[in-house]
Enzyme design. Structure first.
Site, PDB file in Angstrom:
ATOM      1  CG  MET A   1       1.109  10.060   2.734  1.00 10.64           C
ATOM      2  SD  MET A   1       0.762   9.815   4.485  1.00 10.64           S
ATOM      3  CE  MET A   1       1.590   8.268   4.790  1.00 10.64           C
TER       4      MET A   1
ATOM      5  CG  ASP B   1       6.549  17.676  -5.305  1.00  8.88           C
ATOM      6  OD1 ASP B   1       6.054  17.575  -6.450  1.00  8.88           O
ATOM      7  OD2 ASP B   1       5.890  17.447  -4.263  1.00  8.88           O
TER       8      ASP B   1
ATOM      9  CB  VAL C   1       3.881  10.416  -6.483  1.00  5.60           C
ATOM     10  CG1 VAL C   1       5.295  10.966  -6.511  1.00  5.60           C
ATOM     11  CG2 VAL C   1       3.826   9.045  -7.134  1.00  5.60           C
TER      12      VAL C   1
ATOM     13  CD  GLU D   1      -1.813   4.992  -2.753  1.00  2.00           C
ATOM     14  OE1 GLU D   1      -0.710   4.736  -3.276  1.00  2.00           O
ATOM     15  OE2 GLU D   1      -2.341   4.267  -1.892  1.00  2.00           O
TER      16      GLU D   1
ATOM     17  CE  LYS E   1       1.697   5.379  -5.657  1.00  2.00           C
ATOM     18  NZ  LYS E   1       2.305   5.624  -4.377  1.00  2.00           N
TER      19      LYS E   1
ATOM     20  CB  SER F   1      -2.686   2.752   1.916  1.00  2.00           C
ATOM     21  OG  SER F   1      -3.428   3.621   1.109  1.00  2.00           O
TER      22      SER F   1
ATOM     23  CG  HIS G   1       0.636   1.227   4.333  1.00  2.00           C
ATOM     24  ND1 HIS G   1      -0.406   0.439   4.766  1.00  2.00           N
ATOM     25  CD2 HIS G   1       0.143   2.483   4.304  1.00  2.00           C
ATOM     26  CE1 HIS G   1      -1.467   1.195   5.001  1.00  2.00           C
ATOM     27  NE2 HIS G   1      -1.156   2.432   4.742  1.00  2.00           N
TER      28      HIS G   1
END
Lengths: 715, 402
Positions: free
Chosen positions: A338, A357, A413, A415, A420, A442, A463
């Site tokens: 993503m 990253d 990053v 889910e 997070k 999402s 999203h």
């Protein structure tokens, strides 16, 4: 036979539309619609054009005409408002007269044999391109920003301003049919290859030169369809052309499952029209125009996919009173699939990207994704130099420090709420006071995530859909604390990267994931009730879903469906979820996790996908007593109903966003205009009646909210 | 009043290729004229006792346009008193012509004998040469999921689970039976075709293969897969049959009817016309039927048509001694036998169109003639001939020897 009358047009009206001058024996007509932001193909424009052409038709000192535009676009398209106004009179005859008059004026122009050349200096779509068919030579400026084509089919219409009848004479039956049915819009270079234009020019001056050369060299020109010596490229209708049409009938039927009647009308115009002289062919086109315009597909597609989509793309659903913000630098956290996709989307829009990253190596890997995509585009409007420029905008890093002057952060990053939280705090320690912080998720509630933020009013959900480079939608999620200014800014960002924003309030599954989940759920229930799995997916696709319920479950993975369910305690599951998971776990317990392991409801092999044979033993198809309509309604009505609940519960802020989100987010039937338009498409009263019946037979998930019963229609 | 068959005659069948078929040098008019003249030579009836020529013909354009039946009636030498009309019920045309003749006679609306049959020169007038709306007009074919017949045949096989081996076995048997019948002279109503100099052009059914085996058929590529890929027809068909997951492409040139040229006729009259004709009737038309079925699967009509014909005759399946079902495609025959519950031993005992070919408009008359000859040879009594028909129809005729 129809008759027509060309109603006169006053000089004042002409002046508002175009002006003309004579230069070296050539009449130069410049289209410049004073009351519109862009030039549009409409009745008055053609009247004005007609009057100028005829003014000099008999004048021996005028050798020909050049038609150009004073606006950025040549002619952007047909004036759909004008046609809608006609359509509302409940008198289809008006549309017929309108169409026929327009056609016959263009025919009248075509019959003037003095050479007519048009210079396409900007967008030239639909009616705009059909306008150019009245000329004998089409020159376009060679800019990749210019789009030329006939996209009408996408709106449930077809090129009924002469495009259907005339294009086959220019580029052949096969090419014309595929161009129109694929709703192609191409850059000038490709337009020349397709044969829909005749020449390219570097700039206006070169175009003018080429135009006057054509006029000098051709004293008398007939339109191909008026020229008895002209041969249709690739051969005429019989025998070869008819075979092509037959093949197109099959392919179009396969593609659209009969859901877009305008395609059938288009093919009829080609098939029947080629058997008629052009004056009669365009009469038929006018008659089919009326028919196409009267379809509910056209009505709903034009609203959602033209008017509302344009508004969304321009960010018109933005909260008012916030000045537009331009983003120069975006920080993307996490260079996985993503994050890499988001970085690409931002970079091709000219925004600098800091791609962070945990290691530089991972970040580099994320950047290489852009390289891969761009390489594939080389030669298709992409050059090595441009590619280098775009890649140069992406700065891979492992350091938070590099984020400090970003205007917006997009966290992408895993889910995992804990991860997070940590990322949010680490980033906020570095970034500026006013930086908008967004989270790409999402599933995770934005309000919860925002609790980790020092500035929850600047915290928002973005999203993105996978794959980001292809999926145009971005669902903006507004947390409880998120300010309206942040919403406005987020919309600015999404439109800046050329994507389509919809705005939803924070809630479980937001909007798209929540309604998307209906199809796999209902599909599993149908399977359990003995509907053949092949029938479930095919019936859903026939109703317009891009992917059927079982196949889509395989694609998101059965494992994920199970995991998401487990985020709520089992005792809270509604009946349909219990049954859904029953079905799913019968597969996952046998290692059938989905497409990623090549085993789900389907087996995935090199030869393609086939239903897993054992599935028919686990859920043997039986005489379930349901009609195809009931099966389809259970999937489609339920998705519409759930969307309506989102609107009712104010998860969706507008119905327009609901429609757009459904088509671009989860592939809902475009011909219905989206999940909310779908209710009007069926007819609200009928929809309610059918849902009541479904609720009686299949349970409370089909119960209609009271507020919906009170409405006459959604729009 | 009943209608009776007095006699029948058919031509040999030539490959329906302009380049490779022996008969492509002969026009359909010539073939028809020649057949009528040979028929007269054989039976020596008074042409004045014939009032009408009805011919089935599917592609009524080019050489077969302008009412080919009237054209042949005019050139046959029988005299200008014979009227003629051409009938198109796709592949059922030849049998339809006979049924119409029978109906005219039974009703008394024809008072002299009628010649009925069919003709098709597929080498000269290819299938689809008339560009009819059914297949070509978008306004017809898109809303009704119209697909080519071969796709429908594959759909039948996919839906009812017939394997390639089963289809091929039927094809091998068809060739074997046809070859055996030919070698033993069972096709007694078949004539060779000679040109206008009297030189033989073709004296045997050009398509029968003695050497067809399961093994040789297994090497053939499917006929309709490419077509489906090009025009999406497999999806179009499956959209009508959602419970069928995939269209299996199982038909190929070896288990589908061959495209051929040929013609056939039959003389029909009432019992009372026997004296005037100087001939004895061979069989009675017992009943006829046509049914219409779902158009996309298209070719499942023979069983329901047969059931209707049986019901009209007050008969049951077991009352029929021999069946002829047109071998348009192997799956059609398998579906017919399964649906109606008849064994292969009683069906197409001398092979069929897979071996000999299917000259569209003529086949109905050809198989009824073959049936009659075989009933006589075996000294049996009743027979039923049936064909699947484009657009989703089925036609059947029951005869009884007298």
């Amino acid at each position: 036979m129809l008759t027509y009358k060309i109603s006169p047009i006053s000089q004042e009206t002409i002046d508002l539309l175009l002006h003309s001058e004579i230069k070296e024996g050539i009449c130069i007509i410049t289209i410049d619609m004073k009351e519109e932001p862009t030039n549009l193909f409409n009745l008055n424009l053609v009247r004005a054009y007609h009057s100028i052409i005829h003014k000099y038709a008999q004048d021996p000192s005028i050798k020909g005409y050049i038609i150009r535009s004073a606006k950025k676009e040549f002619i952007a398209g047909a004036d759909l408002r004008e046609m809608f106004a006609l359509g509302q009179g409940d008198d289809a005859q008006d549309v017929l007269q309108f169409g026929y008059q327009l056609h016959m004026m263009l025919r009248d122009i075509e019959k003037v044999t003095k050479p007519k050349v048009c210079i396409i200096n900007g967008t030239c779509l639909g009616g705009g391109y059909e306008f150019t068919l009245s000329t004998n030579y089409r020159i376009s400026l060679n800019s990749p920003k210019i789009k030329i084509g006939l996209p009408e089919i996408q709106l449930g219409l077809f090129p009924a301003g002469g495009g259907a009848s005339k294009l086959p004479y220019i580029i052949g039956i096969q090419n014309a049919v595929s161009f129109v049915l694929q709703a192609k819009q191409v850059i000038p270079e490709l337009a020349l290859k397709e044969g829909i234009i005749d020449a390219l020019a570097a700039d206006e001056a070169e175009a003018m030169l080429k135009a006057s050369t054509f006029i000098q060299e051709n004293s008398e020109v007939l339109a191909p369809w008026d020229n008895k010596k002209h041969r249709i490229p690739g051969g005429g209708l019989f025998p070869g052309g008819a075979q092509i049409i037959a093949g197109a009938n099959g392919n179009f039927s396969k593609m659209t499952k009969g859901n877009i009647p305008a395609g059938t009308y288009y093919l009829s115009c080609v098939f029947q029209g080629l058997q008629l002289p052009m004056d009669r062919a365009v009469e038929l086109e006018s008659r089919y125009l009326v028919k196409a315009f009267g379809t509910k597909q056209a009505k709903h597609m034009i609203r959602t996919l033209f008017l509302n989509l344009q508004n969304a793309k321009k960010g018109k659903n933005k909260p008012q009173g916030h000045s537009p913000v331009k983003f120069n630098k975006v920080g993307v956290l996490g260079a996985g699939m993503m994050g890499a996709g988001i970085a690409y989307a931002a970079a091709i829009s000219g925004i600098q990207v800091v791609l962070k990253d945990t290691t530089k190596e991972n970040a580099e890997k994320g950047k290489s994704y852009s390289h891969t995509i761009l390489s594939k585009r080389l030669g298709k409007g992409m050059t090595e130099e441009k590619m280098k420029g775009i890649l140069g905008l992406i700065h891979p890093t492992e350091s938070y420090q590099d984020l400090k002057d970003c205007d917006i952060i997009i966290e992408a990053v895993f889910e995992d709420p804990k991860l997070k939280y940590q990322i949010i705090q680490e980033a906020e320690a570095v970034i500026g006071e006013n930086t908008l912080f967004s989270s790409n998720t999402s599933t995770l509630p934005i309000t919860h995530l925002s609790k980790a933020s020092k500035r929850p009013q600047q915290f928002i959900g973005l999203h993105f859909f996978s794959p980001v480079d292809k999926m145009q939608l971005v669902e903006i999620i507004v947390g409880q604390e998120t300010s309206e200014k942040s919403v406005a800014n987020a919309i600015d960002f999404v439109t800046q990267i050329g994507k389509i924003p919809i705005v939803v309030n924070d809630s479980r599954g937001f909007y798209t994931s929540r309604v998307f989940g209906i199809s796999p759920n209902e599909g599993a229930l149908l399977l359990q009730e003995g509907v053949h799995p092949a029938a479930i997916d095919r019936i859903a696709r026939k109703r317009g879903l891009m992917v059927g319920p079982l196949q889509v479950t395989d694609e998101v993975s059965l494992e994920l469906v199970e995991k998401v369910a487990q985020t709520t305690p089992k005792e809270h599951w509604p009946e349909e979820q219990k049954r859904h998971i029953e079905v799913i776990s019968q597969l996952t317990s046998k290692g059938r996790l989905g497409k990623k392991v090549k085993k789900g409801f389907y087996d995935y092999t090199e030869e393609g996908k086939r239903i897993w044979p054992e599935l028919l033993e686990l859920f043997p198809p039986k005489d379930h007593g349901m009609t195809e309509k009931t099966i389809g309604d259970r999937i489609m009505h339920r998705m519409a109903l759930e969307t309506y609940r989102c609107l009712d519960e104010k998860v969706l802020r507008t119905k327009e966003d609901g429609d757009i989100g459904s088509i671009f987010g989860f592939g809902f039937a475009p011909h219905t205009g989206g999940t909310l338009s779908y209710i009007d498409f069926v007819g609200l009263a009928q929809f309610v009646k059918e849902c009541d019946e479904l609720a009686k037979q299949f349970g409370p998930r089909f119960e209609v909210p009271d507020s919906l019963r009170k409405l006459k229609s959604i729009y | 009043m009943d209608a009776f068959i007095y006699d029948t005659l058919r031509t040999v069948r030539g490959k329906g290729s302009a380049a490779k078929g022996a008969l492509s040098v002969l026009t359909p008019e010539y073939i028809g004229r020649y057949l009528l003249q040979e028929f007269h030579k054989k039976n020596q009836f008074d042409p004045n006792q014939i009032e009408e020529l009805i011919l089935g013909c599917v592609s009524q354009t080019l050489d077969q346009g302008s009412d080919i039946a009237k054209t042949i009636a005019m050139t046959s030498g029988y005299g200008t008193h014979i009227s003629g009309y051409t009938v198109n019920r796709f592949c059922g045309s030849g049998l339809e012509a006979i049924n119409q003749a029978a109906a005219y006679l039974k009703s008394g609306y024809k008072t002299k004998a009628v010649i009925a049959g069919g003709i098709e020169s597929m080498s000269r007038v290819p299938m689809g040469a008339d560009f009819g709306a059914y297949f070509f007009d978008p306004a017809v074919s898109i809303p009704h999921n119209v697909v080519p017949q071969g796709i429908s045949a594959d759909l039948i096989a996919s839906k009812y689970g017939y394997s390639r081996a089963e289809l091929d076995s039927l094809a091998v048997e068809s060739n074997k039976r046809a070859y055996h019948a030919q070698e033993n002279g069972f096709f007694k109503s078949r004539i060779a075709l000679k040109d206008f100099n009297g030189y033989t052009v073709l004296d045997t059914d050009e398509n029968i293969r003695q050497d067809t085996t399961l093994e040789s058929l297994s090497k053939l590529n499917s006929s309709f897969e490419k077509l489906a890929q090009m025009a999406g027809y497999d999806e179009v068909a499956l959209d009508k049959y959602p419970e069928v997951e995939k269209l299996e492409f199982l038909h190929h040139p070896g288990n589908s009817s061959a495209i051929v040229d040929g013609a056939a006729i039959m003389l029909l009259g009432t019992q009372e016309m026997s004296n005037a004709l100087g001939m004895k009737p061979r069989a009675k038309i017992v009943s006829t039927a046509v049914v219409s079925t779902e158009p996309t699967i298209m070719l499942t009509g023979p069983a329901p048509a047969s059931r209707l014909a049986l019901a009209r005759a007050g008969m049951s399946v077991s009352d029929i001694d021999l069946f002829e079902v047109n071998e348009a495609f192997a799956s059609v025959v398998l579906r017919f036998m399964e649906d109606l519950g008849v064994p292969h031993q009683k069906t197409n005992v001398n092979g069929g169109a897979i071996a000999m070919g299917h000259p569209l408009g003529a086949t109905g008359c050809m198989i009824l003639g073959t049936l009659l000859d075989e009933l006589e040879r075996r000294n049996l009594s009743t027979g039923l001939a049936t064909l699947c028909i484009g657009g989703g129809m089925g036609i059947a005729t029951i005869i009884e020897r007298v």
